[in-house]
Motif scaffolding. Structure first.
Motif, PDB file in Angstrom:
ATOM      1  N   MET A   1     -32.729 -41.754  14.399  1.00 58.46           N
ATOM      2  CA  MET A   1     -31.829 -41.264  13.434  1.00 58.46           C
ATOM      3  C   MET A   1     -31.977 -41.103  11.857  1.00 58.46           C
ATOM      4  SD  MET A   1     -29.380 -40.023  15.702  1.00 58.46           S
ATOM      5  CE  MET A   1     -27.873 -40.045  14.735  1.00 58.46           C
ATOM      6  N   PHE A   2     -31.467 -40.215  11.197  1.00 62.48           N
ATOM      7  CA  PHE A   2     -31.727 -39.957   9.777  1.00 62.48           C
ATOM      8  C   PHE A   2     -30.089 -40.069   9.037  1.00 62.48           C
ATOM      9  CE2 PHE A   2     -34.774 -38.083  12.175  1.00 62.48           C
ATOM     10  CZ  PHE A   2     -36.006 -38.562  11.750  1.00 62.48           C
ATOM     11  N   ALA A   3     -30.271 -40.628   7.767  1.00 64.16           N
ATOM     12  CA  ALA A   3     -29.432 -40.533   7.071  1.00 64.16           C
ATOM     13  C   ALA A   3     -29.533 -39.667   5.719  1.00 64.16           C
ATOM     14  CB  ALA A   3     -28.749 -41.885   6.822  1.00 64.16           C
ATOM     15  N   GLU A   4     -28.409 -38.843   5.208  1.00 62.42           N
ATOM     16  CA  GLU A   4     -28.516 -38.153   4.102  1.00 62.42           C
ATOM     17  C   GLU A   4     -27.794 -39.394   3.111  1.00 62.42           C
ATOM     18  OE1 GLU A   4     -27.921 -33.924   4.766  1.00 62.42           O
ATOM     19  OE2 GLU A   4     -27.013 -34.303   2.884  1.00 62.42           O
ATOM     20  N   VAL A   5     -28.595 -39.598   1.901  1.00 64.72           N
ATOM     21  CA  VAL A   5     -27.762 -40.680   1.001  1.00 64.72           C
ATOM     22  C   VAL A   5     -27.769 -40.216  -0.489  1.00 64.72           C
ATOM     23  CG1 VAL A   5     -28.316 -42.893  -0.063  1.00 64.72           C
ATOM     24  CG2 VAL A   5     -28.907 -42.500   2.545  1.00 64.72           C
ATOM     25  N   MET A   6     -26.655 -40.326  -0.652  1.00 65.55           N
ATOM     26  CA  MET A   6     -26.538 -39.797  -2.125  1.00 65.55           C
ATOM     27  C   MET A   6     -26.833 -41.115  -2.996  1.00 65.55           C
ATOM     28  SD  MET A   6     -24.891 -37.550  -4.578  1.00 65.55           S
ATOM     29  CE  MET A   6     -23.891 -36.565  -3.550  1.00 65.55           C
ATOM     30  N   VAL A   7     -28.115 -40.788  -3.754  1.00 65.40           N
ATOM     31  CA  VAL A   7     -28.781 -42.068  -4.448  1.00 65.40           C
ATOM     32  C   VAL A   7     -27.885 -42.459  -5.531  1.00 65.40           C
ATOM     33  CG1 VAL A   7     -30.793 -43.239  -5.187  1.00 65.40           C
ATOM     34  CG2 VAL A   7     -30.748 -41.564  -3.265  1.00 65.40           C
ATOM     35  N   ASP A   8     -27.670 -43.664  -5.802  1.00 65.70           N
ATOM     36  CA  ASP A   8     -27.333 -44.142  -7.330  1.00 65.70           C
ATOM     37  C   ASP A   8     -25.956 -43.419  -7.866  1.00 65.70           C
ATOM     38  OD1 ASP A   8     -28.765 -44.980 -10.435  1.00 65.70           O
ATOM     39  OD2 ASP A   8     -27.206 -45.703  -9.202  1.00 65.70           O
ATOM     40  N   LEU A   9     -25.045 -43.413  -7.212  1.00 66.43           N
ATOM     41  CA  LEU A   9     -23.855 -42.450  -7.711  1.00 66.43           C
ATOM     42  C   LEU A   9     -23.426 -42.531  -9.175  1.00 66.43           C
ATOM     43  CD1 LEU A   9     -21.791 -44.074  -4.895  1.00 66.43           C
ATOM     44  CD2 LEU A   9     -22.700 -41.831  -4.850  1.00 66.43           C
ATOM     45  N   LYS A  10     -23.496 -43.353  -9.871  1.00 67.85           N
ATOM     46  CA  LYS A  10     -23.374 -43.283 -11.075  1.00 67.85           C
ATOM     47  C   LYS A  10     -24.424 -42.710 -12.253  1.00 67.85           C
ATOM     48  CE  LYS A  10     -19.306 -45.169 -10.109  1.00 67.85           C
ATOM     49  NZ  LYS A  10     -17.994 -44.334 -10.204  1.00 67.85           N
ATOM     50  N   THR A  11     -25.499 -42.425 -11.630  1.00 71.98           N
ATOM     51  CA  THR A  11     -26.398 -41.970 -12.610  1.00 71.98           C
ATOM     52  C   THR A  11     -26.345 -40.153 -12.345  1.00 71.98           C
ATOM     53  OG1 THR A  11     -27.841 -43.812 -12.168  1.00 71.98           O
ATOM     54  CG2 THR A  11     -28.964 -41.952 -13.262  1.00 71.98           C
ATOM     55  N   LYS A  12     -25.901 -39.594 -13.488  1.00 72.22           N
ATOM     56  CA  LYS A  12     -25.772 -38.212 -13.552  1.00 72.22           C
ATOM     57  C   LYS A  12     -27.070 -37.526 -13.290  1.00 72.22           C
ATOM     58  CE  LYS A  12     -21.309 -38.106 -15.817  1.00 72.22           C
ATOM     59  NZ  LYS A  12     -20.790 -38.841 -17.210  1.00 72.22           N
ATOM     60  N   GLU A  13     -28.242 -37.981 -13.833  1.00 69.58           N
ATOM     61  CA  GLU A  13     -29.449 -37.218 -13.495  1.00 69.58           C
ATOM     62  C   GLU A  13     -29.867 -36.882 -12.244  1.00 69.58           C
ATOM     63  OE1 GLU A  13     -30.449 -40.462 -15.800  1.00 69.58           O
ATOM     64  OE2 GLU A  13     -28.518 -39.581 -16.474  1.00 69.58           O
ATOM     65  N   ILE A  14     -29.433 -37.704 -11.314  1.00 70.64           N
ATOM     66  CA  ILE A  14     -29.872 -37.558  -9.975  1.00 70.64           C
ATOM     67  C   ILE A  14     -28.808 -36.675  -9.350  1.00 70.64           C
ATOM     68  CG2 ILE A  14     -30.775 -38.791  -7.865  1.00 70.64           C
ATOM     69  CD1 ILE A  14     -31.315 -41.153  -9.526  1.00 70.64           C
ATOM     70  N   GLN A  15     -29.188 -35.559  -8.971  1.00 72.90           N
ATOM     71  CA  GLN A  15     -28.416 -34.552  -8.623  1.00 72.90           C
ATOM     72  C   GLN A  15     -28.006 -34.351  -7.212  1.00 72.90           C
ATOM     73  OE1 GLN A  15     -25.921 -32.681 -10.538  1.00 72.90           O
ATOM     74  NE2 GLN A  15     -26.348 -33.448 -12.556  1.00 72.90           N
ATOM     75  N   SER A  16     -29.032 -34.895  -6.325  1.00 72.51           N
ATOM     76  CA  SER A  16     -28.923 -34.389  -4.864  1.00 72.51           C
ATOM     77  C   SER A  16     -28.918 -35.711  -4.084  1.00 72.51           C
ATOM     78  CB  SER A  16     -29.782 -33.373  -4.570  1.00 72.51           C
ATOM     79  OG  SER A  16     -31.019 -33.874  -4.925  1.00 72.51           O
ATOM     80  N   SER A  17     -28.842 -35.621  -2.973  1.00 77.43           N
ATOM     81  CA  SER A  17     -29.050 -36.489  -1.886  1.00 77.43           C
ATOM     82  C   SER A  17     -30.362 -36.385  -1.209  1.00 77.43           C
ATOM     83  CB  SER A  17     -27.938 -36.582  -0.802  1.00 77.43           C
ATOM     84  OG  SER A  17     -27.157 -35.344  -0.598  1.00 77.43           O
ATOM     85  N   TYR A  18     -30.769 -37.441  -0.592  1.00 76.43           N
ATOM     86  CA  TYR A  18     -32.289 -37.706   0.064  1.00 76.43           C
ATOM     87  C   TYR A  18     -32.065 -38.108   1.267  1.00 76.43           C
ATOM     88  CZ  TYR A  18     -33.359 -37.055  -4.844  1.00 76.43           C
ATOM     89  OH  TYR A  18     -33.512 -36.647  -6.287  1.00 76.43           O
ATOM     90  N   ASP A  19     -33.087 -37.563   2.172  1.00 75.81           N
ATOM     91  CA  ASP A  19     -33.231 -37.961   3.644  1.00 75.81           C
ATOM     92  C   ASP A  19     -33.829 -39.445   3.636  1.00 75.81           C
ATOM     93  OD1 ASP A  19     -31.748 -35.893   4.138  1.00 75.81           O
ATOM     94  OD2 ASP A  19     -33.092 -34.931   5.568  1.00 75.81           O
ATOM     95  N   TYR A  20     -33.187 -40.484   4.760  1.00 75.02           N
ATOM     96  CA  TYR A  20     -34.032 -41.624   4.881  1.00 75.02           C
ATOM     97  C   TYR A  20     -33.840 -41.855   6.488  1.00 75.02           C
ATOM     98  CZ  TYR A  20     -33.941 -42.808  -0.158  1.00 75.02           C
ATOM     99  OH  TYR A  20     -34.307 -42.874  -1.617  1.00 75.02           O
ATOM    100  N   ILE A  21     -34.939 -42.480   6.780  1.00 77.76           N
ATOM    101  CA  ILE A  21     -34.884 -42.869   8.293  1.00 77.76           C
ATOM    102  C   ILE A  21     -33.951 -44.227   8.467  1.00 77.76           C
ATOM    103  CG2 ILE A  21     -36.346 -43.972  10.085  1.00 77.76           C
ATOM    104  CD1 ILE A  21     -38.657 -42.828   8.345  1.00 77.76           C
ATOM    105  N   ILE A  22     -33.209 -44.121   9.322  1.00 81.62           N
ATOM    106  CA  ILE A  22     -32.444 -45.454   9.948  1.00 81.62           C
ATOM    107  C   ILE A  22     -33.163 -46.100  10.629  1.00 81.62           C
ATOM    108  CG2 ILE A  22     -30.493 -46.202  10.981  1.00 81.62           C
ATOM    109  CD1 ILE A  22     -28.984 -43.460  10.209  1.00 81.62           C
ATOM    110  N   PRO A  23     -33.497 -47.343  10.339  1.00 80.56           N
ATOM    111  CA  PRO A  23     -34.254 -48.500  11.315  1.00 80.56           C
ATOM    112  C   PRO A  23     -33.357 -48.554  12.418  1.00 80.56           C
ATOM    113  CG  PRO A  23     -33.815 -49.247   8.998  1.00 80.56           C
ATOM    114  CD  PRO A  23     -33.082 -48.256   9.145  1.00 80.56           C
ATOM    115  N   SER A  24     -34.196 -48.705  13.574  1.00 81.29           N
ATOM    116  CA  SER A  24     -33.730 -48.757  14.787  1.00 81.29           C
ATOM    117  C   SER A  24     -32.708 -50.034  14.941  1.00 81.29           C
ATOM    118  CB  SER A  24     -34.647 -48.845  15.944  1.00 81.29           C
ATOM    119  OG  SER A  24     -35.418 -50.037  15.697  1.00 81.29           O
TER     120      SER A  24
END
Ligand code: ATP
Ligand code: ZN
Length: 757
Positions: A1-24
């Motif tokens: 399974m995978f998760a879309e993660v909005m990284v570091d919410l309070k930093t405005k420069e990072i504008q999008s979410s990234y995909d990560y692998i969910i460890p089993s």
């Protein structure tokens, strides 16, 4: 399974979410709305899971570990975030930022571990006295020394996540299977058949010592549970007998408690709207449902809390409070522990376990619209009421024109309280300041107002004065060359503050020291022009030298607690005359015979389509502070006695009808929707070109839209204002061309609630 993660919410420069692998081993545990720790570049960051999915082409790295044990963003909040992106056209990172409270944000720290103390040289030797130290910003100048120490193996640097505030826990005591010996001990043991806190145990008459003994003996176990901090009901007051109108209002809303419906509770000042709130909240509390009440500020929150607290448990979220206290109340609402949450428009995104009603008090107030003019709190509350299928009550003595209009169309139900609880008399007097001048009165106080205040003081009573303009004077002028200092950032005329000898920009907050020498020609003939609240205070003190006079405005209340203390002192009659900006006008339950309303003429001329409405509401609200428990008189001073706003102060329907008529002719809400599109470029030129081009595109493509502008609105910024009956298709089209501007390095922002015309 995978998760879309909005990284570091309070930093405005990072504008999008990234995909990560969910460890089993975390599959099944990780849920939508939980925060997780993820690798990001060569850093470790916290992010929010915004989607869980079975496929991803982009994911290469795995989630390191969970950061929360349960989701902090629930389904409703995701819905609201989506609403903000879609309807308010707010970029998604910003939408998350708005919805998730600051108390849940994290900071990142560098932690230095000393590995070989002998290897340390100055300055590190004296900086790193302990073996584990958090890196301080001021140490950046020693970066190369730190690097050397790392490569020589004397220190190691790790990254640590610092959660600003955390959920508090406390001990609960519970009986085990081991029965104690004595009868007294057994009584306590039986009493603890469900987990109880030490306060409750002591309240029930058991001693701390006995608890400790039984813990040692193994008859009582200790569990840690989340600590809930709320104001518990005090039962210190009897309930009031309702007036006929109050009864009817309660009955009408009660009928539709378990479904979505909007009500406009339009009650004249001092008609007892708060009592209606109380009755509704009590009814819901019986059904184990919660209430959210929105009001405007610290003093009004406290006034409401004191009203409800004898009967209900209450939590408050006040932006003035500490992060920890805000988090505590947030959790009390989220876990369903509290009956009522009172907050300001900043708290409208607080999640509830089982929300049963939303009450927007003082619904006319501009602070329901956020500072950036992108979010309207009343719209968000409507969305929440719809989502939860519950009633929304707008309460106001002076409803917004939009809500009045909706009520005439039958979109919401109008409930009126037309009588004041104590049926006291009030009187309005409008004084023509031109005539005062003709009669030789050069002072800022008209004869009628002076007389009224004088009489009141003689009777040992008080007076309230509205002077809704900050500073000593709205500007300073050089009498030699005509120069008027303006803001070097945004070109707005600077306000003059005499007490602090400063010039401040009312728009962007820029400030500078005031020099009585002209910056343009060097002459010393610089003079303040016009009148602000500081000057009103000076003159009042001169006119009434024996009276105790206090001033409430953004300057005097910049220190925490002063606002509330001054309101309390005035209620306790320790102040004779209170002078204030709009912050004194709304909701306060004062007991005074005289209100004076000054400096309203410039407000009527403000460049906003809401100017008339705002001015009407401000005057009516301020008038409403007098004539509550005793008879009262309100005296309005103006140079524009013919203005329809002033003429209709005692003709409510007349005001709304004339204002609606005016808006229809000029194509403003509620007949038209507005949308501002603001371009900010590297230069004014670039922004203007883009705005002009977009205007042409819109006109040729959508003939039904009116486009006003472009007009310069800020530094390197140009604005278009669109007026339309329907906004939908335009939104998608603009979104689609937005990428084009991104490439040109132009920022494009949308403002739905911009009222500046
Ligand atoms: N049924 C009642 N019997 C006696 N006193 C009441 C009753 N209802 C309300 N009051 C009192 O009347 C006063 C005015 O009530 P409240 O502050 O709720 O007015 P309001 O309608 O909210 O006015 P505003 O619009 O100015 O905020 C309060 O002091 C309140 O305690
Ligand atoms: Zn400025």
């Amino acid at each position: 399974m995978f998760a879309e993660v909005m990284v570091d919410l309070k930093t405005k420069e990072i504008q999008s979410s990234y995909d990560y692998i969910i460890p089993s081993d975390l599959e099944g545990f990780l849920k939508l709305g939980m925060r997780v720790v993820v690798p990001f570049g060569n850093m470790t960051r916290v992010g929010l899971i915004t989607k869980i999915k079975s496929e991803s082409l982009a994911a290469t790295k795995a989630i390191i570990e969970p950061f929360d044990m349960e989701p902090i963003v629930d389904k409703e909040l995701f819905h609201l975030i989506n609403y903000l992106e879609e309807e308010a056209m707010i970029p998604s990172v910003l939408a998350y930022h708005k919805v998730i409270p600051d108390a849940l944000s994290v900071e990142y720290q560098k932690v230095i571990r000393v590995m070989k103390r002998d290897g340390l040289k100055e300055p590190l030797k004296s900086l790193l006295i302990d073996d584990v130290v958090v890196f301080k910003k001021t140490w950046r100048k020693y970066s190369s020394a730190f690097q050397k120490a790392v490569s020589s193996g004397s220190i190691e640097i790790d990254e640590a996540i610092d959660q600003k505030r955390s959920i508090q826990t406390e001990n609960y005591y519970l009986k085990t299977t081991k029965v104690p010996q004595t009868q007294k001990q057994q009584a306590l043991w039986l009493y603890l058949n469900e987990p109880k806190r030490i306060e409750d145990i002591l309240d029930s008459g058991y001693s701390k010592q006995m608890v400790q003994t039984l813990v040692k003996m193994g008859s009582i176990s200790i569990q840690k549970q989340e600590k809930m901090v709320v104001f518990k009901p005090t039962y210190a007051e009897d309930s009031k007998a309702l007036t006929r109108e109050q009864k009817e209002a309660v009955l009408a809303i009660k009928e539709s408690l378990l479904k979505y419906e909007r009500f406009l509770l339009k009650g004249v000042s001092a008609s007892g709207k708060t009592e209606v709130f109380l009755q509704l909240c009590m009814e819901l509390s019986k059904k184990r449902k919660q209430a959210m009440i929105i009001t405007l500020d610290t003093a009004l929150i406290e006034q409401l809390r004191l009203y409800l607290n004898p009967f209900l448990s209450v939590a408050v979220i006040d932006p003035e409070d500490t992060l920890q206290s805000r988090l505590d109340s947030y959790r009390a609402a989220q876990t369903g522990y509290v009956d009522v949450l009172i907050t300001t428009p900043s708290g409208i995104f607080t999640p509830f376990k089982s929300l049963g009603i939303i009450i927007a008090d003082e619904a006319q107030d501009p602070s329901y619209i956020d500072y950036a003019k992108t979010i309207h709190g009343l719209d968000m509350l409507q969305e929440r009421a719809r989502y939860n299928n519950i009633p929304l009550v707008y309460a106001s003595a002076t409803p917004p024109v939009q809500l009045y209009y909706d009520a005439t169309l039958g979109k919401l139900r109008l409930i009126e309280l037309n009588e004041k609880v104590y049926q006291t008399k009030d009187q309005l007097q409008i004084v023509d300041m031109k005539k005062e001048l003709e009669n030789g009165n050069l002072s800022m106080l008209s004869k009628p107002l002076y007389d009224a205040i004088n009489r009141s003081l003689k009777d040992n009573k008080q007076a309230l004065i509205l002077a809704n303009r900050n500073g000593f004077a709205p500007y300073v002028l050089c009498r030699s060359c005509g120069h008027v200092p303006t803001c070097e950032r945004c070109d707005t005329t600077l306000t003059y503050f005499e007490n602090k000898r400063r010039l401040k920009c009312p728009h962007c907050g820029y400030q500078m020291k005031y020099e009585p020498k002209c910056m343009a020609c060097g002459s010393d003939k610089v003079r303040p022009v016009g009148m602000g609240i500081e000057q009103v205070e000076v003159q009042m003190k001169r006119t009434f030298p024996l009276a105790k006079i206090a001033r409430l405005d953004s300057e005097t209340t910049s220190k925490k607690g002063v606002y509330q203390a001054t309101i309390n002192a005035f209620k306790a009659k320790k102040i004779d005359i209170l002078i204030g900006t709009q912050m004194i006008s709304k909701g306060h339950d004062f007991d005074i015979p005289v209100v004076g309303i000054l400096l309203i003429d410039s407000m009527l001329k403000a460049p906003s389509y809401l100017a008339n409405e705002r001015c009407y509401q401000l005057i009516k609200q301020t008038m409403g502070r007098a004539g509550r428990k005793q008879a009262g008189v309100s005296i309005v001073q103006t140079y524009q006695t013919d203005h329809f706003v002033l003429k209709s102060l005692e003709d409510e329907i007349g005001f709304y009808e004339q204002e609606l008529n005016r808006r229809q002719i000029a194509h403003y809400p509620p007949y038209y929707q507005l949308l501002s599109i603001v371009f900010k470029g590297n230069s004014l030129d670039q922004a203007e070109r883009a705005a002009t081009k977009l205007k042409q595109q819109i006109i040729s493509r959508y003939s039904q839209y009116e486009v006003v502008g472009p007009s310069e609105s800020d530094i390197k910024t140009f604005k278009l204002m669109i007026k339309t009956g329907k906004r939908q298709d335009l939104k998608h089209w603009i979104q689609s061309i937005k990428q084009y501007y991104d490439k040109e390095n132009l920022s494009v922002r949308f403002y739905r609630y911009d009222d500046i015309v």
